[in-house]
Design an enzyme around this catalytic site. Structure first.
Site, PDB file in Angstrom:
ATOM      1  N   HIS A 126       9.552  -3.692 -16.206  1.00  0.00           N
ATOM      2  CA  HIS A 126       8.470  -4.602 -15.830  1.00  0.00           C
ATOM      3  C   HIS A 126       9.077  -5.850 -15.219  1.00  0.00           C
ATOM      4  O   HIS A 126      10.090  -6.331 -15.714  1.00  0.00           O
ATOM      5  CB  HIS A 126       7.659  -4.963 -17.074  1.00  0.00           C
ATOM      6  N   VAL A 144      -7.545  12.347  24.821  1.00  0.00           N
ATOM      7  CA  VAL A 144      -7.280  11.826  26.167  1.00  0.00           C
ATOM      8  C   VAL A 144      -7.872  12.783  27.185  1.00  0.00           C
ATOM      9  O   VAL A 144      -7.572  13.972  27.165  1.00  0.00           O
ATOM     10  CB  VAL A 144      -5.766  11.674  26.394  1.00  0.00           C
TER      11      VAL A 144
END
Lengths: 472, 482
Positions: free
Chosen positions: B447, B240
């Site tokens: 799983h 900035v």
């Protein structure tokens, strides 16, 4: 083809020693039984005789180096084994010899220098030792084993990287937090612990057994007076110049023994003996003893008295066997006498003092003390003591607290005699020669009253020598 | 000076470091006094940090998932956001959590003082209450846990309600149409994510060449790719140059390769360029505590400062400035005061960026290994091969393991993907336990889950993952070999 002469077995207790002198040079011819090395072991300096004969090709041993039984001392050609027993060299497979020859040529230049008087060399060695001293304890513990055989040792110096033990791990150690905590709590550096699991994984058991090993090494014989890993030395150079000097084997052994002895609860009992009359006797018969080849000393007379005292108080002639809950009484009375030498404290032993006359003791003591100072004591002469006497009176002091020479259970210290005014029963003060005694005993074995009785008995006999005949 | 009291351990600051230290010290049987300016413990974490931001990030996620449900053929109307209710519910969460901590202090009989403490000397604290009354507290030990605060944009400081730091952003006064986030670190990205989900057009500027400077580039890339369509712009190598008040907003000029020269208008600017330690105003000059140039308190492995009576923990002692690091340090400090042999020596401190997707890592990362010249073996498992990720329509993720090439010991774990913040705990456990890739590969994972990716990555170290094929450079050696 060159053969190797390896350090032969020198006695049951000798596994290694520091070379103080190399007595042969390349080109010399040696014959069996010819001294080739002077070796300083724990308490004696020994001459190592050759067991082979031939011509020395190359010296593999250097002054100041620690050498173990089986290490190569020199390479030689011609001749043969001086006695059939030392087959090690001949048995070495040819391949190994080839290898060693290669090594020899690689580092040959350096080793060609006959070591003995080279100051440069000693300095290097000292530096090397200083380096070792900085290494963590674990690695030094392995020293006797890891101490490289001569050839490798020279190479080590060159590349410096050849230290035997595994390098300290960097990064996370393969140990769970619980195990790391255990290590921290018992004062073990987890980085030093060898892991027994797959890929060097460290278990709690590994930490414990490592701690046990370190403790044994520190407490026991393996490694000298080395601090437990929790004691770390500050950087002393912050406050001024320092110099590191390697502990000689005598100093190292003393440090070890004293550390072990210190673990016993000890009491020191003081007394004073009026030796005015004894001194007169000593002066009167001094010449006679001198003629026999000895010197009539207070120490010798006290050693004689101790022969009787130890018989009368057998627990002072014992050793404690905690493992078996037993006290071992010895039926022989061998008194060690502390001798101050330029290498440190040595304690040669006078055997069977109870059967010897004062003259015999004086003669023996004179001889043994001289040999101690000349570094000629054999190991046997320093073993088998059952009690120790330490006389610092020649130097001075009004009293001191000796430390028991474990595994013995008591020691008698003698300070300097002085003429003191002693109050007599008829009200007068009379100048009397008073000798301060200090008896330190292992309180696990001996109680205070017995300690006082023992030292008082010694004092009484010295004051009234006739008692010796009454008692003995 | 109303009264003078004594305590064994005083703790200044009731954040996650301070209250963890207090509870631990209390468990160890020490008499504890906890001092904080708030009514209840909690610190930045509960009042102005982790907890409120996570509440908002949860909401952001609901909004995003509702929009992305279109993929499955589910359409929702554009949601209506009731800002008042949103703030209220966030405040309720905060109140519930901090109130709970206050209650815990009471039931543990920890003395809690609301006030601002400073040192008169190493063992005397002066505490000023809200009403101006002061009290003096004699201590045996003090644990300093005063934390940190956002670093302001110093040269560009502008007194404006449109300028926000993270604290102000969490007040969520409104949803700005245009928001500039200065700083592409984790706080800026998290809050930028929240505002973007709420509907703000968010521009992120970062002066470094990457978002999350410090993190491994492959992990950052996962996040960067997903953020790009989600926010207005991401400007790297940009800073900035100036901020000025303008009609109806702030005019901001940026400088950098990608920046235009003309000022752009933003409704609000959020500055997240780091945090600085709260080490001043505590009277440390009256003690022997020493500070670094950056104002951090110097501590040893026990978190003891140069003053033997004073410990310091948390953000005060430096990076990473994370709540869980502070808590752990607090426990260590308490143990040390109780005389235990203890040390703060974690092998891994997890870092989690709670963006969408989350980025999380722990232990040794590739960037650090490279910088330090440490040889590592890395395995990467792209989530495109994960069934669970497919069912979530979030295949962009990545799991990777950094291992020792000789021993296959897991040294670091990195995960970018949805739920990474929860998944990383397994990685931390693996690193702390000194687990090898084999250990993790042979730990059965359920799983279908995202956690499986960690197991499959471990298998990849040996070239054995079920769902990824790679040419095998070397035959696998017998596992568990010595």
């Amino acid at each position: 083809m060159a053969n190797e002469f390896k350090l032969p077995t020198l006695g049951e207790d000798v596994q290694s020693g520091t070379i103080t002198k190399v007595l042969v040079s390349p080109g010399d011819s040696v014959s069996a039984d010819q001294p080739v090395l002077e070796l300083e072991t724990d308490k004696a300096v020994l001459e190592v005789p050759s067991t082979v004969s031939g011509t020395v090709e190359e010296i593999r041993a250097q002054e100041g180096q620690t050498i173990s039984v089986g290490d190569t001392v020199f390479l030689y050609t011609g001749g043969g084994e001086g006695d059939g027993g030392k087959a090690a060299a001949a048995a070495a497979p040819a391949a190994q010899e080839e290898e060693q020859k290669e090594e020899a040529s690689a580092s040959g230049q350096k080793e060609q220098q006959p070591a003995p008087s080279s100051k440069e060399e000693t300095k290097d060695e000292a530096k090397e030792d200083a380096k070792q001293a900085k290494e963590p304890p674990a690695r030094k513990d392995a020293r006797s084993k890891a101490e490289a055989p001569p050839a490798a040792s020279a190479q080590d110096k060159d590349n410096g990287s050849e230290r035997k033990a595994a390098p300290r791990r960097s990064g996370p150690v393969p140990a769970p937090p619980s195990v790391r905590r255990l290590a921290r709590e018992i004062g073990v550096d987890i980085h030093e612990v060898p892991g027994s699991g797959p890929q060097g994984r460290i278990s709690a058991e590994d930490v414990k057994s490592y701690a046990r090993q370190v403790n044994t090494d520190v407490r026991g014989m393996g490694s000298a007076g080395r601090a437990a890993p929790l004691i770390s030395l500050p950087d002393f150079s912050r406050w001024g110049d320092t110099e590191r000097s390697t502990l000689g084997s005598v100093r190292r052994r003393t440090a070890e023994n004293m550390s072990v002895a210190w673990t016993a609860p000890m009491v020191t009992q003081f007394d004073k003996v009026d030796v005015t009359e004894l001194e007169k006797l000593r002066k009167r018969y001094g010449k006679q003893v001198e003629a026999a080849g000895g010197k009539l000393t207070v120490t010798a007379m006290i050693v004689k008295v101790l022969g009787a005292a130890l018989k009368k108080f057998p627990q002072f002639n014992s050793s404690l066997d905690m493992d078996n809950d037993e006290l071992i009484y010895k039926r022989y009375y061998n008194v060690g006498v502390a001798v101050d030498t330029d290498r440190g404290l040595l304690v040669p032993v006078l055997r069977d003092v109870d059967t010897k006359s004062i003259t015999e003791i004086c003669v023996e003591l004179s001889g043994i003390a001289a040999r101690a100072r000349e570094r000629k004591l054999s190991l046997e002469e320093m073993q088998g003591g059952t009690f120790t006497v330490s006389n610092l009176g020649g130097i001075g002091g009004t009293g001191f607290t000796p430390i028991v020479n474990a595994p013995e259970v008591a020691i008698l210290g003698i300070a300097r005699a002085s003429v003191e005014p002693v109050y007599q029963e008829d009200g007068r003060f009379e100048p009397r020669t008073m000798l301060p005694l200090a008896l330190t005993y292992d309180h696990r074995v001996i109680d205070g009253a017995d300690g006082a009785r023992f030292v008082r008995f010694v004092a009484d006999v010295l004051e009234q020598p006739f008692l010796l005949f009454l008692e003995a | 000076m109303t009264e003078q009291a004594r305590t064994r351990v005083a703790i200044i600051g009731g954040g996650p470091g301070g209250y963890a230290a207090a509870f631990m010290a209390n468990d160890l049987g020490l008499d504890v006094t906890l001092i904080d300016v708030e009514k209840n413990p909690g610190g930045v974490c509960l009042y102005r940090g982790c907890i409120p931001s996570k509440a908002f990030l949860h909401v952001a996620r609901i909004l995003t998932e509702a929009r992305e449900a279109a993929y499955w053929g589910i359409a929702f109307d554009e949601p209506k956001v009731d800002l008042n209710r949103l703030r209220e519910s966030k405040d309720e969460v905060v109140k519930r959590m901090t109130g709970g901590l206050g209650q815990l202090c009471k039931s543990r009989k920890i003395k809690y003082i609301q006030g601002r403490a400073s040192f008169e000397d190493s063992r005397t604290l002066s505490i000023i209450h809200d009403d101006g009354a002061t009290e003096r507290l004699e201590t045996d030990y003090t644990i300093l846990a005063t934390g940190s605060r956002p670093t302001p944009l110093s040269e560009l400081f502008l007194e404006s309600p449109r300028m926000m730091d993270s604290t102000a952003a969490l007040q969520m006064e409104d949803i700005p149409r245009n928001l500039l986030v200065v700083g592409g670190g984790y706080i800026g990205l998290e809050l930028g994510t929240v505002y973007a989900a709420m509907g703000s057009k968010v521009t992120i500027v970062e002066k470094e060449s990457t978002l999350l400077p410090g993190a491994d580039p492959d992990l950052v890339e996962v996040l960067h790719k997903r953020l790009e369509p989600f926010v207005e712009r991401i400007l790297l190598n940009t800073s900035v140059a100036s901020i000025k008040e303008a009609r109806g907003g702030l005019a901001v000029t940026l400088e950098g390769k990608e920046a235009e020269n003309k000022p752009a208008q933003f409704d609000r600017v959020l500055v997240c360029i780091g945090r600085r330690p709260n080490s001043s105003g505590v009277g440390l000059k009256n003690t022997r505590v020493s500070l670094t140039d950056g104002g951090l308190v110097e501590v040893d492995a026990q978190r003891r400062t140069k003053d033997p009576y004073i410990y310091a923990i948390g953000d005060l002692t430096g990076e990473p400035m994370l709540a869980h690091k502070a808590s752990h340090e607090g426990r260590v400090a308490a143990e040390s005061i109780a005389g235990q042999r203890t040390a703060f020596e974690p092998n891994a401190i997890p870092a989690v960026v709670f963006t969408d997707p989350e980025v999380a890592w722990c232990g040794l990362m590739e960037k650090e290994a490279e910088a330090k010249g440490i040889e590592v073996k890395v395995a990467r498992f792209p989530w495109a091969a994960s069934g669970r990720a497919a069912t979530l329509n979030r295949p962009e993720g990545l799991t990777k393991l950094i291992t020792d090439p000789d021993t296959e010991q897991i040294l670091g774990v990195g995960i970018a993907g949805t739920g990474a913040g929860e998944l990383i705990s397994e990685g931390v456990l693996a690193v702390e336990m000194g687990a090898t890739a084999y250990d993790v590969g042979f730990t059965i994972h359920p799983h279908p889950t995202l956690g499986e990716t960690i197991m499959e990555t471990a298998d990849l170290i040996f070239g054995h993952a079920a769902h990824v094929h790679q040419s095998r450079p070397e035959p696998r050696e017998a596992a568990g070999k010595e």
